[in-house]
Design an enzyme around this catalytic site. Structure first.
Site, mmCIF file in Angstrom:
data_model
loop_
_atom_site.group_PDB
_atom_site.id
_atom_site.type_symbol
_atom_site.label_atom_id
_atom_site.label_comp_id
_atom_site.label_asym_id
_atom_site.label_seq_id
_atom_site.Cartn_x
_atom_site.Cartn_y
_atom_site.Cartn_z
ATOM 1 N N LYS A 40 18.625 98.836 -39.715
ATOM 2 C CA LYS A 40 18.670 97.601 -40.490
ATOM 3 C C LYS A 40 17.809 96.542 -39.801
ATOM 4 O O LYS A 40 17.806 96.481 -38.575
ATOM 5 C CB LYS A 40 20.113 97.100 -40.616
ATOM 6 C CG LYS A 40 21.064 98.096 -41.282
ATOM 7 C CD LYS A 40 20.745 98.323 -42.739
ATOM 8 C CE LYS A 40 21.742 99.275 -43.372
ATOM 9 N NZ LYS A 40 21.485 99.512 -44.807
ATOM 10 N N LYS A 96 18.853 107.311 -39.254
ATOM 11 C CA LYS A 96 18.137 107.504 -40.508
ATOM 12 C C LYS A 96 17.428 106.228 -40.933
ATOM 13 O O LYS A 96 17.874 105.119 -40.655
ATOM 14 C CB LYS A 96 19.091 107.961 -41.624
ATOM 15 C CG LYS A 96 20.159 106.941 -41.997
ATOM 16 C CD LYS A 96 21.053 107.451 -43.133
ATOM 17 C CE LYS A 96 20.433 107.294 -44.485
ATOM 18 N NZ LYS A 96 20.171 105.903 -44.874
ATOM 19 N N ASP A 124 16.659 103.590 -43.795
ATOM 20 C CA ASP A 124 17.391 103.165 -44.973
ATOM 21 C C ASP A 124 16.730 103.797 -46.191
ATOM 22 O O ASP A 124 15.524 104.085 -46.187
ATOM 23 C CB ASP A 124 17.373 101.646 -45.098
ATOM 24 C CG ASP A 124 18.339 101.154 -46.161
ATOM 25 O OD1 ASP A 124 19.520 100.958 -45.840
ATOM 26 O OD2 ASP A 124 17.909 100.985 -47.325
ATOM 27 N N GLU A 125 17.517 104.004 -47.255
ATOM 28 C CA GLU A 125 16.948 104.621 -48.454
ATOM 29 C C GLU A 125 15.850 103.784 -49.099
ATOM 30 O O GLU A 125 15.033 104.289 -49.878
ATOM 31 C CB GLU A 125 18.052 104.905 -49.482
ATOM 32 C CG GLU A 125 18.645 103.693 -50.177
ATOM 33 C CD GLU A 125 19.767 103.031 -49.396
ATOM 34 O OE1 GLU A 125 20.438 102.158 -49.955
ATOM 35 O OE2 GLU A 125 19.964 103.395 -48.207
ATOM 36 N N HIS A 142 20.502 111.434 -49.538
ATOM 37 C CA HIS A 142 21.060 110.094 -49.741
ATOM 38 C C HIS A 142 21.540 109.916 -51.178
ATOM 39 O O HIS A 142 20.968 110.442 -52.113
ATOM 40 C CB HIS A 142 20.045 109.005 -49.393
ATOM 41 C CG HIS A 142 20.701 107.667 -49.270
ATOM 42 N ND1 HIS A 142 20.914 106.863 -50.366
ATOM 43 C CD2 HIS A 142 21.222 107.018 -48.204
ATOM 44 C CE1 HIS A 142 21.550 105.768 -49.971
ATOM 45 N NE2 HIS A 142 21.744 105.838 -48.666
#
Length: 434
Positions: free
Chosen positions: A165, A191, A193-194, A282
């Site tokens: 983030k 990961k 973020d999408e 996701h």
């Protein structure tokens, strides 16, 4: 050939469950609509025929290819006259679809079982029972729970995932420092973020080069490996080019927004022999499928069994403790569909996510057990002492819960956990016990 073999109806005991997929539906219609009479028309619509008989729909074609209504159950089960003031009648329908019509693929599965009838009123797919021959056509997860654990060398505790983030908008040089701090904090998986894929300001290739060098350095310092699931979501064929380039550069995992790209993209990535790394699926777009109580497809299929069939090793899905409006029973059922025995398909790691903080760890583990991934973004990066402390606080919460130690007690020995509990004791007002 018996006359009844070509009919779109059968007894539940009159079909060969090795040859049929069984779709279970909720149908809710005005009381004036005769659902028991309408149901066979739905079966025909989704198999051999249309709204009017056509010459090519012969008895021979129907006997092999017509779908069959095997159950029509009104809820509640009215046995006498329909009350005169009843406005809506609700039914559970079960329709058996010949496996030969579909083959081992998800596009024709959705076309058949969801299909045109999804636009015919309040009809929701509650579940699908698959025969072994259908499932045998899928590889499923290449690694699954045991394979991912083996890669990381973690045998029993829940894994910790961090979503970097902010979601997007930063260059690789900023992202790598966020990655490094989360890895130093003890995150097993990190990961994208999408919302960040192969953006012009933060390209996949640049991220992989920087992040994997950081992963190497952190491993030398801590002795713990970190999987970086780089988001390769894109148009076809670019999504595959992104994935191959990432693996060529040394990336040790991949991520794809599988409902945005489609199940066939996830399956192609998972079954590509040159992409021998775990894949994280996701959940974005999933709500469009399952959120309506009267339309779409239930969450345990869209977030559970179908991405597992398509080959996801880890699937992110919303948890009821954080920011998502999720019913706990539905949440638990998604996890079961990812991990419970399913013929010979490897279990997929359930990854609970959505506003999770360390205070919620005992609840997640109580509901799902230890063979899970716990996902957190802001709960790590917004820790008052920074992301390293944020990761440590989660690991401390996981270890304490495994040892049966209340978090408040464990916090006396761990300042990172203490700070997290003070900041996020119950951030969403859901009564999270410490």
């Amino acid at each position: 050939m018996s006359d009844v073999e070509s009919l779109p109806i059968a007894l539940p005991d009159g079909v060969d469950y090795d040859e049929y997929l069984i779709g279970t539906y909720l149908a809710s219609f005005p009381a004036s609509v005769p659902i028991p009479q309408l149901a066979p028309a739905l079966a025909i619509e989704q198999s051999t025929g249309t709204w009017v008989p056509v010459p090519g729909e012969t008895p021979e074609v129907r006997s092999r290819h017509v779908a069959k209504v095997i159950g029509v159950y009104e809820v509640p089960d009215l046995e006498y006259a329909v009350p005169p003031n009843l406005e809506t009648r609700n039914y559970i329908l079960q329709i058996a679809f010949p496996e030969v019509n579909i083959g081992s693929q998800i596009p024709m599965l959705l076309t058949t079982v969801v299909g045109n009838i999804s636009m015919g009123g309040r009809i929701k797919v509650l579940d699908i029972r698959f025969p072994r021959k259908f499932v045998a056509g899928f590889q499923g997860p290449r690694f699954g729970i045991p394979g991912v654990r083996e890669i990381l060398g973690v045998s029993d505790r829940p894994l910790l995932n961090n979503m970097i983030k902010p979601c997007t908008g930063y260059p690789p040089e900023v992202g790598v420092e966020l990655f490094r701090q989360a890895a130093l904090g003890g995150c097993d998986i990190i990961k994208d973020d999408e919302l960040l894929a192969n953006a012009c300001f933060c390209e996949v290739e640049a991220r992989v080069k920087l992040y994997m060098e950081a992963e190497r350095q952190v491993y030398e310092e801590t002795g713990e490996h970190t999987l970086y699931t780089v988001n390769v979501t894109d148009e076809i064929p670019q999504v595959f080019e992104n994935a191959h380039r990432a693996v060529e550069l040394g990336c040790n995992a991949l991520m794809v927004n599988y409902l945005a790209t489609g199940f066939p993209v996830l399956r192609a990535l998972a079954e590509d022999p040159d992409l021998n790394v775990p894949i994280l699926g996701h959940m974005d777009v999933a709500g469009a499928y399952y959120m309506s109580p009267y339309h779409g497809v239930s969450s345990h299929l869209i977030l559970g069994k179908l991405p597992r069939l398509a080959g996801a090793d880890i699937v992110v899905f919303p948890a009821p403790y954080g920011k998502a409006p999720v019913i706990k029973d539905k949440f638990v059922n998604v996890a079961r569909n990812l991990a419970f025995p399913f013929y010979d398909v490897r279990p997929t790691f359930p990854m609970a996510s959505g506003g999770i903080t360390p205070s919620m760890v005992p609840k997640v583990m109580k509901d799902l057990g230890n063979h899970i991934v716990i996902g957190s973004g802001g709960g790590i990066h917004a820790h008052p002492q920074g992301p390293v402390a944020g990761g440590k606080a989660f690991r401390q919460a996981i270890d304490a819960t495994m040892q049966g130690i209340p978090l408040k007690e464990a916090a006396k020995e761990h300042p990172e956990l203490a700070a997290a509990l003070e900041m996020w004791a119950d951030p969403f007002g859901k009564g999270i016990a410490l």
